[in-house]
Design an enzyme around this catalytic site. Structure first.
Site, short mmCIF file in Angstrom:
data_model
loop_
_atom_site.label_atom_id
_atom_site.label_comp_id
_atom_site.label_asym_id
_atom_site.label_seq_id
_atom_site.Cartn_x
_atom_site.Cartn_y
_atom_site.Cartn_z
CD GLU A 84 -2.78 -1.29 2.23
OE1 GLU A 84 -4.06 -0.36 2.40
OE2 GLU A 84 -2.73 -1.96 2.93
CB THR A 144 -0.43 4.70 -7.33
OG1 THR A 144 -1.69 4.04 -6.53
CG2 THR A 144 -1.27 6.30 -7.58
NE ARG A 158 -3.90 -1.68 -0.81
CZ ARG A 158 -3.42 -2.77 -1.52
NH1 ARG A 158 -2.66 -1.83 -3.15
NH2 ARG A 158 -2.72 -3.41 -0.84
CG ASP A 200 3.09 -2.66 -9.66
OD1 ASP A 200 3.70 -2.74 -8.18
OD2 ASP A 200 1.98 -2.89 -9.33
CD GLN A 203 -0.60 -6.91 2.28
OE1 GLN A 203 -0.61 -8.23 2.41
NE2 GLN A 203 -1.64 -6.49 2.08
N1 LIG Z 1 -4.28 10.24 -1.23
C1 LIG Z 1 -3.17 9.92 -1.86
N2 LIG Z 1 -3.05 7.77 -1.65
C2 LIG Z 1 -2.48 6.97 -2.77
C3 LIG Z 1 -0.96 8.12 -2.63
N3 LIG Z 1 -0.44 6.86 -3.51
C4 LIG Z 1 -1.08 5.97 -3.75
N4 LIG Z 1 -2.45 5.76 -2.73
C5 LIG Z 1 -4.05 4.79 -2.67
O1 LIG Z 1 -2.57 4.47 -1.38
C6 LIG Z 1 -3.38 3.09 -2.11
C7 LIG Z 1 -2.48 1.84 -1.80
O2 LIG Z 1 -1.82 2.18 -3.52
P1 LIG Z 1 -1.29 1.04 -4.08
O3 LIG Z 1 -0.87 1.79 -5.68
O4 LIG Z 1 -1.96 0.11 -4.35
O5 LIG Z 1 0.23 0.59 -3.29
P2 LIG Z 1 0.91 -0.83 -3.43
O6 LIG Z 1 2.50 0.14 -3.11
O7 LIG Z 1 1.13 -1.47 -4.99
O8 LIG Z 1 0.37 -1.82 -3.14
P3 LIG Z 1 0.89 -3.86 -3.17
O9 LIG Z 1 0.23 -3.81 -4.26
O10 LIG Z 1 -0.27 -4.43 -1.82
O11 LIG Z 1 2.25 -3.66 -2.76
C8 LIG Z 1 -4.51 2.74 -3.66
O12 LIG Z 1 -5.82 2.65 -2.92
C9 LIG Z 1 -4.06 4.36 -4.00
O13 LIG Z 1 -5.09 4.75 -4.60
C10 LIG Z 1 -1.23 9.39 -2.29
O14 LIG Z 1 0.31 9.50 -2.52
N5 LIG Z 1 -2.46 9.80 -1.75
MG LIG Z 2 0.46 -2.93 -6.41
#
Ligand SMILES: Nc1nc2c(ncn2[C@@H]2O[C@H](COP(=O)(O)OP(=O)(O)OP(=O)(O)O)[C@@H](O)[C@H]2O)c(=O)[nH]1
Ligand SMILES: [Mg+2]
Length: 388
Positions: free
Chosen positions: A46, A51, A180, A210, A214
């Site tokens: 997360e 993103t 998400r 990517d 986790q």
């Molecule tokens: N408000 C806000 N939300 C963010 C930001 N960056 C990511 N998010 C939110 O955080 C959540 C997790 O982001 P992901 O990009 O899915 O995270 P990840 O690192 O890929 O997570 P994993 O796939 O579990 O490793 C999503 O709902 C995004 O929209 C940010 O800078 N600001």
């Molecule tokens: Mg991811």
């Protein structure tokens, strides 16, 4: 005159020839990288890796097609459900009750659906969620969401129920960026970017990988370490008061620091450039304005000196914790002989780590950061092969 000038002219001609030859060499060196600069996104769950991939698709590929947008609707609706479900589920453990007694049926209905969602996202379902989201008890539990696990986009989607409910709803870019979905396995996106004229010009291919952040996903990372030119390490700065989804005894920001140190010291990644994205600055700012302090979780903050507003001080403090790890005496100096060749590279060129403050959901911010980072990566590659 001719005798005096002769050698100078010759020197100038030689300079020009040398310069042309150097240009040719640089172009020659860059060409293989033009075909594919390989970037790897790393970071805890997360933190915002996927993103950033979505932003690359918006900025450098053709964005999202109509069918891709329609495909996202079910995930966005599921985000609505997991948000309201997880808030309600945690009300009793936190000793919070509904303020409006009329909401009891809705509360029971949502919890009965379980985490997977309702049999149907119909009008009755949305009316229940809307009414609950207005309940000040539900809002209080939402404000305490750092004490349990809640997706970051909960408020964004719960504020937009009227729109999401429509049968012809098509998600916007902003909605897709907020959606998400946990990453499992390894994903790759390919795109092309114009190279600045100052750096040989032309067009360059990028492959960006990517991975899931986790703990259970990290054992897969090593499969993509080979041939990576730069790591983008993503940190969710707003995580300072939250625990891991996969282990609620560990602070999320502390986990990011431990993971970053592992990546920095990994002998498989010593030649890769390292760029840290100190992400979720928007959420960090909101938390600080709401009175939360990183000092409650990282006591060193209380004696951290820079005079600035709380948000600035907090982000600088977080950056300093990561930067300190890059100057710490390297554990790898005790490594086996197989790491020997890496040490030579290291001794001749001190390794740099670059930091950027980001909000990954903000396309303009990512566009600007990418421009800087592109330059850094090209310079890093040229430095590594000895051109600069
Ligand atoms: N408000 C806000 N939300 C963010 C930001 N960056 C990511 N998010 C939110 O955080 C959540 C997790 O982001 P992901 O990009 O899915 O995270 P990840 O690192 O890929 O997570 P994993 O796939 O579990 O490793 C999503 O709902 C995004 O929209 C940010 O800078 N600001
Ligand atoms: Mg991811």
């Amino acid at each position: 005159m001719r005798i005096v000038c002769g050698p100078c002219m010759q020197a100038r001609d030689e300079d020009a020839d040398y310069s042309k030859q150097l240009d040719r060499e640089i172009k020659h060196w860059i060409r293989p990288y033009d075909q594919a600069i390989k970037l790897l996104l790393l970071g805890t769950g997360e933190s915002g890796k996927t993103t950033i991939i979505k932003q690359m698709k918006i900025l450098h590929v053709q964005g999202f097609s109509q069918s891709e947008r329609i495909e996202k609707v079910k995930y966005i609706r599921h985000n609505v459900h997991e948000s309201i479900h997880d808030i309600l589920f945690n009300m009793a453990p936190l000793g919070i009750s509904l303020r409006n007694p009329k909401n009891h049926d809705a509360y029971r209905f949502i919890l009965k659906c379980g985490p997977d969602g309702p049999p149907e996202y119909n009008e009755e379902y949305y009316d229940f969620v809307r009414s609950l989201w207005k309940d000040s008890g539900v809002r209080e539990c939402f404000r305490r969401s750092n004490e349990y696990q809640l997706i970051d986009s909960a408020e964004y989607f719960l504020d937009r129920l009227d729109l999401l409910q429509k049968s012809d709803y098509i998600p916007s870019d902003a909605d897709i960026l907020r959606c998400r979905q946990k990453t499992t396995g390894i994903q790759k996106i390919e795109f092309k970017v114009k190279v600045p004229k100052s750096m040989a010009g032309g067009v360059q291919d990028f492959w960006m990988f990517d991975v899931g952040g986790q703990r259970g996903e990290r054992k897969k990372w090593i499969q993509v370490f080979e041939g990576i030119h730069a790591i983008w390490f993503v940190v969710a700065c707003s995580d300072f008061d939250q625990t891991l989804r996969e282990d609620n005894s560990q602070n999320r920001l502390k986990e990011a620091l431990v993971l970053f140190e592992d990546v920095w010291q990994s002998r498989f990644l010593l030649t890769a450039g390292l760029i840290v994205f100190l992400n979720k600055q928007d959420l960090l700012e909101r938390k600080i304005s709401a009175g939360r302090s990183v000092g409650d979780y990282f006591p060193a903050y209380r004696t951290y000196k820079p005079e600035a507003d709380e948000h600035t001080r907090t982000k600088l403090f977080i950056r300093s914790m990561f930067a300190d790890l890059t100057t710490k005496k390297q554990a790898r100096q005790n490594m086996a002989a197989s790491a020997e060749r890496f040490r030579v590279v290291e001794a001749s060129r001190p390794r740099e780590c670059y930091f950027h403050f980001t909000t990954a959901t903000d396309t303009d911010n990512v566009r600007t950061v990418f421009r800087d980072v592109h330059q850094i990566i090209l310079t890093h590659i040229l430095t590594n092969i000895g051109v600069y």
